[in-house]
Scaffold this active site. Structure first.
Site, mmCIF file in Angstrom:
data_model
loop_
_atom_site.group_PDB
_atom_site.id
_atom_site.type_symbol
_atom_site.label_atom_id
_atom_site.label_comp_id
_atom_site.label_asym_id
_atom_site.label_seq_id
_atom_site.Cartn_x
_atom_site.Cartn_y
_atom_site.Cartn_z
ATOM 1 C CG HIS A 129 -28.776 -13.685 -20.364
ATOM 2 N ND1 HIS A 129 -29.947 -14.374 -20.534
ATOM 3 C CD2 HIS A 129 -29.133 -12.385 -20.147
ATOM 4 C CE1 HIS A 129 -30.960 -13.535 -20.432
ATOM 5 N NE2 HIS A 129 -30.499 -12.325 -20.197
ATOM 6 C CG ASP A 206 -25.535 -15.169 -25.684
ATOM 7 O OD1 ASP A 206 -25.843 -14.241 -26.457
ATOM 8 O OD2 ASP A 206 -26.018 -15.288 -24.547
ATOM 9 C CD GLN A 209 -25.856 -7.286 -23.776
ATOM 10 O OE1 GLN A 209 -25.482 -6.151 -24.113
ATOM 11 N NE2 GLN A 209 -27.073 -7.505 -23.300
ATOM 12 C CE LYS A 232 -30.227 -8.557 -25.259
ATOM 13 N NZ LYS A 232 -30.752 -7.991 -24.008
ATOM 14 C CB CYS A 370 -30.994 -12.619 -16.907
ATOM 15 S SG CYS A 370 -32.661 -12.026 -17.031
HETATM 16 C C1 PLP Z 1 -25.709 -12.153 -23.128
HETATM 17 C C2 PLP Z 1 -27.172 -12.328 -23.375
HETATM 18 N N1 PLP Z 1 -27.626 -13.494 -23.836
HETATM 19 C C3 PLP Z 1 -28.926 -13.691 -24.090
HETATM 20 C C4 PLP Z 1 -29.860 -12.717 -23.873
HETATM 21 C C5 PLP Z 1 -31.293 -12.998 -24.162
HETATM 22 O O1 PLP Z 1 -31.733 -12.241 -25.232
HETATM 23 P P1 PLP Z 1 -33.273 -12.240 -25.646
HETATM 24 O O2 PLP Z 1 -34.032 -11.932 -24.403
HETATM 25 O O3 PLP Z 1 -33.361 -11.160 -26.656
HETATM 26 O O4 PLP Z 1 -33.579 -13.588 -26.196
HETATM 27 C C6 PLP Z 1 -29.444 -11.488 -23.387
HETATM 28 C C7 PLP Z 1 -30.430 -10.417 -23.103
HETATM 29 O O5 PLP Z 1 -30.348 -9.704 -22.134
HETATM 30 C C8 PLP Z 1 -28.068 -11.286 -23.133
HETATM 31 O O6 PLP Z 1 -27.627 -10.113 -22.658
#
Ligand code: PLP
Lengths: 412, 139
Positions: A129, A206, A209, A232, A370
């Site tokens: 992401h 990270d 998900q 999430k 993203c």
């Molecule tokens: C794999 C992953 N990393 C990071 C993020 C970023 O999360 P946040 O916007 O809650 O900080 C997301 C959100 O879509 C994600 O899917």
């Protein structure tokens, strides 16, 4: 136990009643929410916890001697303990409240990054992401360090051999996603971490998900850092977690500083607080912490194992049904997947598909999610993404399939 | 027909549909009839900054009137362009600059489209008016 028996452990219709928004109408149709990967819906248990906080408990934490302040301080610290237990961290002080995954990653990039020297290397994967690319990219630019990318195959699986080849004596940190938000791939993080640790390289995972779909055990993974967002995992927005191993957190330099991060302050010298408070400057998102703990309690009540089994069943059902649609191609066909399905349909722009599905009350995500490097890799401008949660049903998937077929007819 | 009359015509057409599904079908049909832009004009400079879909716009001045051509990679976007084109195409710079464009509001599109999409539509109209302004300055 086979899948069917396990599935019957969940009463989905009863679960759905916990989520007030699921009875909403959208464009005159019953809402079919298939965008939990962007943000999950909230059960009334979470909404109630937040309402209760504002109507009965509101005070600032770690500050006052009065009853309200003490009560909410212990509630907030209990929330930390709930999260510690949930991911099986060794200590509560290894749990840092942040505003979300993005901030958690930025916190590590900013602090760990202070040690980086020209020529040092950071490894990420091709399926990250943007939130797990940009903090490292910016850091590498500032420090004349090098950001290296572990490639993926056509199914959207990491190439572990390439990963091993990319590790060098300059590699200072590896930052990888546990589950891809676009492809659904579940990465073998335990193996990735053990390979890194054999060379004494720390790993950040990270988990944005992964956290809603599976049990996370940070000690078993032996990860150095683990990040996720509250929203999430059925909790509120604006709150997230950075788990860090004690020895790392103690070593890391300060991040943001200010009220709450200190023991004593004078203009000559400030003595900083111990972890975790040293990383939590300012009044935190108290309702967020409380709401997140309520969400974690809720998920545990349903049972993460039940959730994993049921969501896997939904994933397989949806994959089969969607694959049968003419011209539809699923992007991300890894062997090990979470309940996320990205697809494209020949000759139809994902955006058009998204609009027509919305008219039918079906919420999906369209675009690059993203993850523009993934789109480049597959030569796409975007996909339609369906992300399933345990409140979704096979009937909803059937309606999705009907909706896609109808949209195809309109748009062709 | 002058610009105002075309706008009224579009508003009336839209009022005939009971729901948005019908309106979208109408938009898609219009999208299919959009006079497409020549491939050589589909360059990055001619891209209008939108959200998820790309929009290219080209204009030419002939005998005091502006001729627009445009394309998008998304059919619904194309339909929206086609509507704007129906209103503004082949008019003089002054007429274009004076156009109220309140069909966007009166058809309910403005309210119905998401803010990013509505923005895309507004940007497109803005770009057409900017073109008109440029041609006017040249005359
Ligand atoms: C794999 C992953 N990393 C990071 C993020 C970023 O999360 P946040 O916007 O809650 O900080 C997301 C959100 O879509 C994600 O899917």
């Amino acid at each position: 136990m086979n899948l069917k028996e396990k599935h019957s452990a969940l009463d989905i219709q009863k679960i759905r009643k916990d989520f007030p928004i699921l009875s909403r109408k959208v464009n005159g149709k019953s809402l079919i929410y298939l965008d939990s990967g962007a943000t999950a819906q909230k059960p009334k248990q979470v909404i109630d916890a937040i309402t209760k906080y504002y109507s009965e408990q509101n005070a600032n934490i770690h500050r006052g001697v009065h009853t309200l302040s003490q009560e909410i301080t212990s509630a907030y610290e209990n929330a930390r303990a709930t999260i510690q237990k949930h991911i099986n961290a060794k200590h509560t002080h290894e749990i840092i409240f942040t505003s979300g995954t993005t901030e958690s990653i930025n916190l590590v990039a900013t602090t760990f990054g202070k040690w980086l020297k020209p020529g040092d290397e950071i490894l990420v994967t091709a399926m990250e992401h943007h939130s797990n690319i940009l903090p490292w990219q910016q850091l590498c630019e500032e420090k004349s360090a090098v950001l290296k990318v572990i490639p993926i195959n056509e199914k959207g699986e990491l190439l572990l051999d390439e990963y091993k080849k990319l590790i060098s004596s300059e590699t200072k940190l590896i930052s990888i996603t546990h589950v891809s938000n676009t492809l659904g791939t579940i990465n073998p993080v335990k193996e990735i971490i053990s390979i890194a640790h054999a060379k004494n390289i720390p790993v950040l995972v990270d988990g944005a998900q992964a956290i809603p779909h599976m049990r996370i055990n940070v000690q078993d993974l032996d990860t150095d850092f683990y990040c996720f967002s509250g929203h999430k995992v059925y909790g509120p927005t604006g709150v997230g977690i950075l788990y860090g191993k004690e020895q790392w957190l103690r070593k890391l330099p300060n991040y943001q500083v200010g009220g709450g991060t200190i023991k004593t302050v004078s203009f000559a010298k400030t003595e900083y607080a111990d972890i975790p408070l040293r990383f939590e400057a300012g009044t935190p998102n108290i309702e967020g912490g409380i709401g997140l703990a309520a969400a974690i309690d809720y998920v545990n009540e349903i049972g993460l194992e039940n959730i994993s089994v049921y969501e896997h069943e939904l994933l397989e059902y949806a994959t089969k049904k969607l694959s049968a649609i003419e011209g539809l191609k699923i992007i991300g066909t890894a062997k090990n997947k979470a309940s996320v399905i990205s697809f494209v349909i020949h000759g139809i722009h994902p955006y058009d598909m998204g609009i027509i599905l919305d008219q039918l009350g079906i919420a999906v995500r369209t675009g690059h999610h993203c993850t523009q490097p993934i789109m480049d890799k597959f030569g796409l401008k975007g996909t339609v993404r369906v992300s399933l949660a345990f409140y979704n049903t096979k009937e909803e998937i059937n309606k999705l399939v009907k909706g896609i077929i109808k949209a195809k007819e309109m748009l062709k | 027909m002058n610009i105002q009359e075309i706008e009224t015509e579009i508003i009336e057409e839209f009022s005939l549909f009971e729901d948005w599904m019908g309106k979208y079908e109408h938009i898609i049909e219009m999208g299919k009839s959009l006079p497409v832009i020549a491939e050589r004009y589909k360059t990055d400079e001619r891209l209008i900054k939108g959200c998820q879909s790309k929009v290219w716009l080209h204009s030419e001045m002939k005998e005091g009137k502006i001729f627009f051509s445009a394309d998008s990679d998304a059919i619904i976007t194309k339909g929206l362009i086609a509507m704007v084109m129906r209103v503004l195409n082949e008019h003089s710079p002054d007429e274009i600059l004076d156009a109220k464009m309140d069909f966007v509001e009166k058809t309910g599109l403005k309210e119905h489209l998401s803010p990013t999409r509505a923005n895309g539509l507004v940007n497109m109209i803005k770009q057409m008016k900017l073109d008109a302004l440029a041609y006017k300055a040249k005359v």
